[in-house]
Design an enzyme around this catalytic site. Structure first.
Site, short mmCIF file in Angstrom:
data_model
loop_
_atom_site.label_atom_id
_atom_site.label_comp_id
_atom_site.label_asym_id
_atom_site.label_seq_id
_atom_site.Cartn_x
_atom_site.Cartn_y
_atom_site.Cartn_z
CD GLU A 47 -3.16 0.94 1.98
OE1 GLU A 47 -3.45 -0.21 2.37
OE2 GLU A 47 -3.91 1.92 2.17
NE ARG A 63 -8.03 13.20 7.36
CZ ARG A 63 -7.55 12.65 6.27
NH1 ARG A 63 -8.19 12.81 5.12
NH2 ARG A 63 -6.46 11.93 6.28
CG ASP A 110 -2.75 10.86 5.24
OD1 ASP A 110 -1.78 10.33 5.80
OD2 ASP A 110 -3.46 10.28 4.40
CD GLU A 137 -7.56 6.15 5.96
OE1 GLU A 137 -6.78 5.21 5.80
OE2 GLU A 137 -7.38 7.29 5.48
CG HIS A 151 -6.44 15.96 1.39
ND1 HIS A 151 -7.31 15.58 0.39
CD2 HIS A 151 -6.32 14.88 2.21
CE1 HIS A 151 -7.72 14.34 0.61
NE2 HIS A 151 -7.13 13.88 1.69
CE LYS A 205 -6.10 2.92 8.74
NZ LYS A 205 -5.69 3.08 7.33
CE LYS A 252 -0.93 8.53 8.95
NZ LYS A 252 -1.65 8.49 7.66
CD GLU A 271 -0.65 8.16 0.73
OE1 GLU A 271 -0.12 7.76 1.78
OE2 GLU A 271 -1.88 8.19 0.57
NE ARG A 288 -0.63 4.06 11.70
CZ ARG A 288 -1.27 4.42 10.59
NH1 ARG A 288 -2.49 3.97 10.34
NH2 ARG A 288 -0.72 5.24 9.72
C1 GCV Z 1 -2.46 2.42 5.30
C2 GCV Z 1 -3.56 7.43 4.18
C3 GCV Z 1 -3.20 6.52 3.06
C4 GCV Z 1 -3.69 5.10 3.32
C5 GCV Z 1 -3.07 4.64 4.65
C6 GCV Z 1 -3.52 5.60 5.73
C7 GCV Z 1 -2.94 5.26 7.08
O1 GCV Z 1 -4.94 7.60 4.25
O2 GCV Z 1 -3.73 7.00 1.85
O3 GCV Z 1 -3.28 4.28 2.26
O4 GCV Z 1 -3.47 3.33 4.96
O5 GCV Z 1 -3.09 6.90 5.41
O6 GCV Z 1 -1.96 5.88 7.45
O7 GCV Z 1 -3.49 4.39 7.75
#
Ligand code: GCV
Length: 732
Positions: A197, A366, A395, A321, A551, A317, A390, A423, A354
């Site tokens: 991912e 958010r 993000d 999401e 974003h 996690k 983070k 990313e 997390r």
């Molecule tokens: C692993 C963002 C990324 C997701 C990732 C997420 C996270 O949203 O796009 O791919 O998922 O962060 O850190 O959990």
């Protein structure tokens, strides 16, 4: 050792007559054209030192070696030093038991010589650190590498190698290094099907299908590279976890990897899917307060430790999401983390829980949601839980202000999470040195306990006296021959490790080291490459998200610009939610008149962000909705300033291209060509970002692009209609 090196060595040892020299030359020419510089060797290249004076000096300083220690870690340290010396010096020091050896290596426990030379005070609190010291005795020089643990010795060995590779003097060393952060961990977002991912460097390194029976040598090279920069943990699987990772067959595979990594001081961790008791345990619930669930996790943990005695623990996690978590049962994040922590505690395992949580059903900004959720839980976690946060509140954007949780949870150890995989920074086609991003965040002042309470002080535990500390980097490593996709992306793996060990290191010092170890010790080339690296992240910010924008990338795959994204199923996955452009201006009002996210920072930090006269331009639109016609500090209107940043970004990519061109002949042709071609792609994509964003924002401002700037190549509709398939990093 490759065939070329073996032949070269054999020829040298036979005799040094003219014939063999000529032959060596012919073979050198043949093989140097036949073998390509793939980048596989990372910064671990042990080629002969080209500076003859330096080479001779090292040879004379390192004639004999007394290396004590028999553990598996001592063995790999010996092996490393032997291949480094063979390669760098073309000769190995003679192994001896003499106390007057020119290089003495060991711990005070296994080496009486070290015990007599090093005072207990020097070893105090050394943990897994080391000393590298030069002694002068009766005109004789001796270098000592000492650790309290064999892991410390291994790190010391890598330090000496680094000194040699960067051609530093060994004549007066007084180095005492102690890691500032205890758990320095890579997070692999690797799936069991081999995809990664947000991975842009091929597929997963882990060949699950061949494990546990076959472990490729690449796993050892991975461990060597990690140990060389002090990384001591790796989470093997994606945080969007598959419960199968916790079944016996996969645990045995993980155990095989742990066996390869163990000598290098690297612990294995797993991402745990919260609903595993249901999915693989046959239970009806995963409620963390349910006794059956607790029992299931205890048994599972016991089983894991039977296969992996030094297992590090779980990364989780949860309730983010779409991932399952304790809130599915009306329980808190602390309830969930503590249940796992209790299962791991008897084995000294830890939980990295997390804080990346947000929900479109929650009617709040958010950027505020993680704080809202976690701040009230401060002090409610078990002693073996780290909350992993983070670097910023949204993000991993090209630029974010530091996450407001840093400094806000004094009673809980917070672990930093950086993203090494790019990313949001151009995947593996854009040159982005992230040492500057790491440093910017770590050096940021939270003002939590007055001025100078940096994020680094929170993460190292210094601010609130935490013993359990951690830092994570979302790995950018895959099956690509050069590991990271872009030759310069390797510098992000390297700098993450170096700064995790010592957050006080400067981004420029780390870049300097990395260039010398990876490319060249040529002073002029270093200066140019370093300049490219140091400016590279700012350049990307300029052509993607200047002045605090964030974003605004394309939906889902995140490849390229998408400021127009508005129908994504949920508002917080759109771009319009974040930039809020309208006819009046642009930017997210996070002051008291808006979402008031600013209030999550301590008052001194909040005051700076709230005050339009004081806020650094780089965070402006993160916190404020500003009129297009408002004048900024530069004297430009917001519109003109925004446009000028976009154009500057593209110009700076062109500048990197010409700087790189000047490196022709200074580095090998293969990597020269690769970077040159990638920079060409980056230049095209920077223009794409610039033109798409400027045209889109112009549709609100109605203001002209100054005539002196090159016109966008297409109209807005063209950019909006671009479609891409099979973009790496997601399951299409
Ligand atoms: C692993 C963002 C990324 C997701 C990732 C997420 C996270 O949203 O796009 O791919 O998922 O962060 O850190 O959990």
């Amino acid at each position: 050792m490759n065939l070329f090196k073996q032949l070269q060595r054999r020829l040298k040892s036979v005799n040094r007559n003219c014939v063999s020299m000529c032959l060596t030359l012919v073979i050198t020419l043949y093989y140097s054209s036949a073998f390509s510089e793939t980048g596989y060797r990372l910064w671990m290249r042990y080629d002969r030192i080209e500076n003859n004076k330096q080479l001779e000096q090292y040879r004379s300083q390192l004639q004999t070696i007394n290396f004590q220690g028999h553990s598996i870690t001592a063995q790999v340290a010996k092996k490393e030093i032997s291949s480094a010396f063979n390669g760098l010096l073309g000769t190995e020091p003679k192994v001896t038991l003499s106390s007057s050896a020119s290089l003495l290596i060991g711990t005070p426990e296994n080496s009486p010589q070290i015990k007599s030379l090093i005072t207990p005070k020097e070893l105090l609190n050394l943990s897994d650190g080391y000393l590298v010291k030069t002694f002068h005795n009766k005109g004789q020089q001796q270098i000592v590498i000492a650790g309290l643990t064999e892991k410390g010795v291994l790190y010391g060995v890598f330090h000496l190698i680094r000194l040699m590779k960067t051609q530093q003097s060994l004549s007066a060393l007084t180095i005492r290094e102690i890691p500032s952060i205890k758990n320095r961990v890579l997070n692999h977002w690797d799936n069991l099907d081999g995809t990664v991912e947000r991975g842009y460097a091929g597929t997963s390194l882990w060949e699950w299908h061949k494990l546990p029976g076959f472990t490729q040598t690449r796993y050892t090279d991975y461990a060597r590279a990690n140990a060389s920069v002090g990384i001591n943990g790796t989470v093997l699987n994606n945080v969007n976890a598959n419960a199968l990772s916790l079944t016996k067959p996969y645990l045995l595979k993980a155990a095989a990897l742990a066996n390869v990594f163990r000598p290098y001081g690297i612990k294995v961790y797993l991402s745990a899917r919260f609903s595993s008791p249901i999915e693989i345990g046959g239970l009806k619930t995963a409620d963390p307060l349910d006794p059956e669930v607790k029992r299931w996790w205890s048994m599972k943990v016991k089983e894991i430790y039977a296969y992996i005695p030094d297992f590090g623990g779980f990364l989780v996690k949860a309730n983010s999401e779409g991932q399952p978590g304790p809130q599915n049962y009306g329980r808190s994040h602390a309830d969930g983390a503590n249940m796992l922590a209790d299962a791991l505690a008897p084995f000294d395992g830890i939980v990295m829980w997390r804080a990346f949580v947000y929900d479109d059903k929650v009617p709040d900004d958010r950027a505020k949601q993680a704080y809202n959720e976690f701040k009230p839980l401060d002090g409610k976690f078990r002693a073996n839980v780290l909350v992993q946060v983070k670097n910023g509140a949204v993000d991993f954007q090209p630029r974010e202000p530091f996450h407001p949780l840093f400094g806000a949870m004094p009673a809980t150890p917070l672990m930093m999470e950086f993203q090494l995989t790019q990313e949001y920074l151009g995947f593996s086609t854009h040159l982005a040195y992230l040492g500057t991003l790491f440093k910017e965040t770590l050096a940021a002042d939270t003002y939590a306990k007055g001025k100078g309470s940096t994020v680094a002080d929170v993460v190292t535990g210094k601010l609130d006296q935490h013993q359990l500390t951690g830092i994570a980097g979302v790995a950018n490593i895959g099956s690509d021959v050069n590991w990271c996709g872009h030759p310069f992306a390797q510098s992000n793996w390297y700098s993450f490790g170096r700064m995790a060990w010592n957050p006080g290191l400067s981004a420029t010092a780390v870049a300097d080291e990395w260039i010398r170890m990876t490319f060249t010790n040529d002073i002029n080339a270093i200066a140019t490459i370093k300049e490219m690296m140091m400016g590279s992240r700012e350049t990307i910010v300029n052509y993607m998200t200047p002045l605090g924008l964030h974003h605004i990338m394309a939906r889902n795959h995140h490849y390229g610009p998408g400021p127009w994204v508005k129908d994504a199923g949920r508002a917080d996955w759109t771009s319009v939610y974040y930039h809020k452009a309208d006819a009046v201006g642009i930017g997210f009002d996070r002051t008291a008149t808006g979402s008031n996210a600013i209030a999550q920072y301590s008052p001194d930090a909040a005051r700076e962000f709230a005050d339009l006269a004081n806020i650094p331009d780089k965070y402006l639109l993160w916190f404020h909705h500003v009129k297009w016609s408002d004048k900024l500090r530069s004297g430009n209107t917001l519109w003109d300033e925004l446009v000028s940043h976009y154009y500057l970004g593209v110009r700076d990519v062109a500048k990197m291209q010409s700087q790189w061109k000047a490196m022709a002949g200074k580095i090998d042709e293969d990597r020269f060509k690769e970077v040159a071609e990638l920079l060409e792609i980056q230049h095209e994509e920077a223009k794409w970002w610039r033109d798409a964003c400027v045209l889109y924002f112009q549709s609100f401002s109605g203001l002209p692009i100054p005539a002196s700037y090159e016109k966008p190549a297409h109209d807005l509709a063209y950019y909006e209609n671009l479609r891409f398939y099979f973009v790496p990093g997601i399951k299409n």
